[in-house]
Design a protein around this motif. Structure first.
Motif, PDB file in Angstrom:
ATOM      1  N   ARG A  80       0.849  -1.197   0.000  1.00 37.03           N
ATOM      2  CA  ARG A  80       0.000   0.000   0.000  1.00 37.03           C
ATOM      3  C   ARG A  80       0.888   1.252   0.000  1.00 37.03           C
ATOM      4  O   ARG A  80       2.067   1.169   0.316  1.00 37.03           O
ATOM      5  N   PRO A  81       0.301   2.409  -0.314  1.00 39.40           N
ATOM      6  CA  PRO A  81       1.101   3.637  -0.210  1.00 39.40           C
ATOM      7  C   PRO A  81       1.575   3.824   1.230  1.00 39.40           C
ATOM      8  O   PRO A  81       0.783   3.692   2.164  1.00 39.40           O
ATOM      9  N   MET A 155       4.961   3.687   7.939  1.00 42.40           N
ATOM     10  CA  MET A 155       3.525   3.616   8.232  1.00 42.40           C
ATOM     11  C   MET A 155       2.771   3.721   6.929  1.00 42.40           C
ATOM     12  O   MET A 155       3.266   4.303   5.965  1.00 42.40           O
ATOM     13  N   ILE A 156       1.538   3.220   6.938  1.00 40.67           N
ATOM     14  CA  ILE A 156       0.662   3.381   5.784  1.00 40.67           C
ATOM     15  C   ILE A 156       0.244   4.852   5.721  1.00 40.67           C
ATOM     16  O   ILE A 156      -0.029   5.476   6.742  1.00 40.67           O
ATOM     17  N   ARG A 157       0.182   5.389   4.486  1.00 37.87           N
ATOM     18  CA  ARG A 157      -0.220   6.782   4.303  1.00 37.87           C
ATOM     19  C   ARG A 157      -1.697   6.983   4.570  1.00 37.87           C
ATOM     20  O   ARG A 157      -2.494   6.069   4.464  1.00 37.87           O
ATOM     21  N   GLY A 158      -2.046   8.222   4.884  1.00 32.70           N
ATOM     22  CA  GLY A 158      -3.437   8.651   4.970  1.00 32.70           C
ATOM     23  C   GLY A 158      -4.247   7.927   6.018  1.00 32.70           C
ATOM     24  O   GLY A 158      -3.798   7.711   7.133  1.00 32.70           O
ATOM     25  N   ASN A 159      -5.471   7.530   5.639  1.00 37.86           N
ATOM     26  CA  ASN A 159      -6.413   6.937   6.588  1.00 37.86           C
ATOM     27  C   ASN A 159      -6.279   5.438   6.737  1.00 37.86           C
ATOM     28  O   ASN A 159      -7.072   4.807   7.401  1.00 37.86           O
ATOM     29  N   GLY A 160      -5.255   4.847   6.074  1.00 38.82           N
ATOM     30  CA  GLY A 160      -5.097   3.391   6.135  1.00 38.82           C
ATOM     31  C   GLY A 160      -4.647   2.876   7.448  1.00 38.82           C
ATOM     32  O   GLY A 160      -4.266   3.524   8.351  1.00 38.82           O
TER      33      GLY A 160
END
Length: 160
Positions: A80-81, A155-160
């Protein structure tokens, strides 16, 4: 072969790091870097492990990690991003006439000088692995006397 970044949430217990790294060694999986620290939950630590392999290897790593009693969760961050950073401290030979050139490199990479000696500078740089590798290459001609890298944390970006 692909590079994989894996986050492993584990119980904060003595010997967990040894069991996780031992699993990699016994199974013939290489660890490029591993960072461990407190997580957002009391009593749990987060390990971020960078390793190489195909999808089958990654699947095996995940299955084997879940067999360890202290492993709570395994997340493939590289699927994931993600935001990934590393820190490096680099002590470089820097006689006074060379310092302006070296400071130019430091400024270009948005790094900072954290210590100055009579014939050297210690530089701190934070960024992705490629950024740190590029800065090291530019500092090599001046003479790298000592270097310490933290390994990747992510860490996963944004709301992930």
């Amino acid at each position: 072969m692909m590079k994989h970044t894996i986050a492993v949430l584990v119980n904060d217990q003595p010997g967990v790091l040894q069991r996780v790294s031992g699993l990699f060694g016994r199974r013939g999986f290489n660890i490029e870097s591993i960072t461990v620290g407190q997580s957002e939950e009391t009593g749990l630590s987060r390990m971020v492990i960078v390793t190489w392999g195909d999808e089958k290897t990654l699947e095996q790593i995940e299955k084997q990690l879940y067999k360890l009693i202290d492993v709570i969760k395994v997340i493939d961050l590289s699927s994931r991003p993600m935001v990934a950073r590393e820190l490096a401290l680099i002590k470089v030979t820097a006689e006074p006439p060379q310092r302006p050139e070296i400071l130019g490199v430091v400024e270009t990479f948005r790094a900072s000088v954290v210590d100055i000696g009579t014939s050297n500078l210690t530089v701190q740089v934070v960024g992705d692995t490629d950024k740190i590798d590029a800065m090291i290459e530019l500092l090599k001609p001046y003479g790298i006397r000592e270097m310490s890298r933290t390994g990747v944390t992510a860490m996963i970006r944004g709301n992930g």
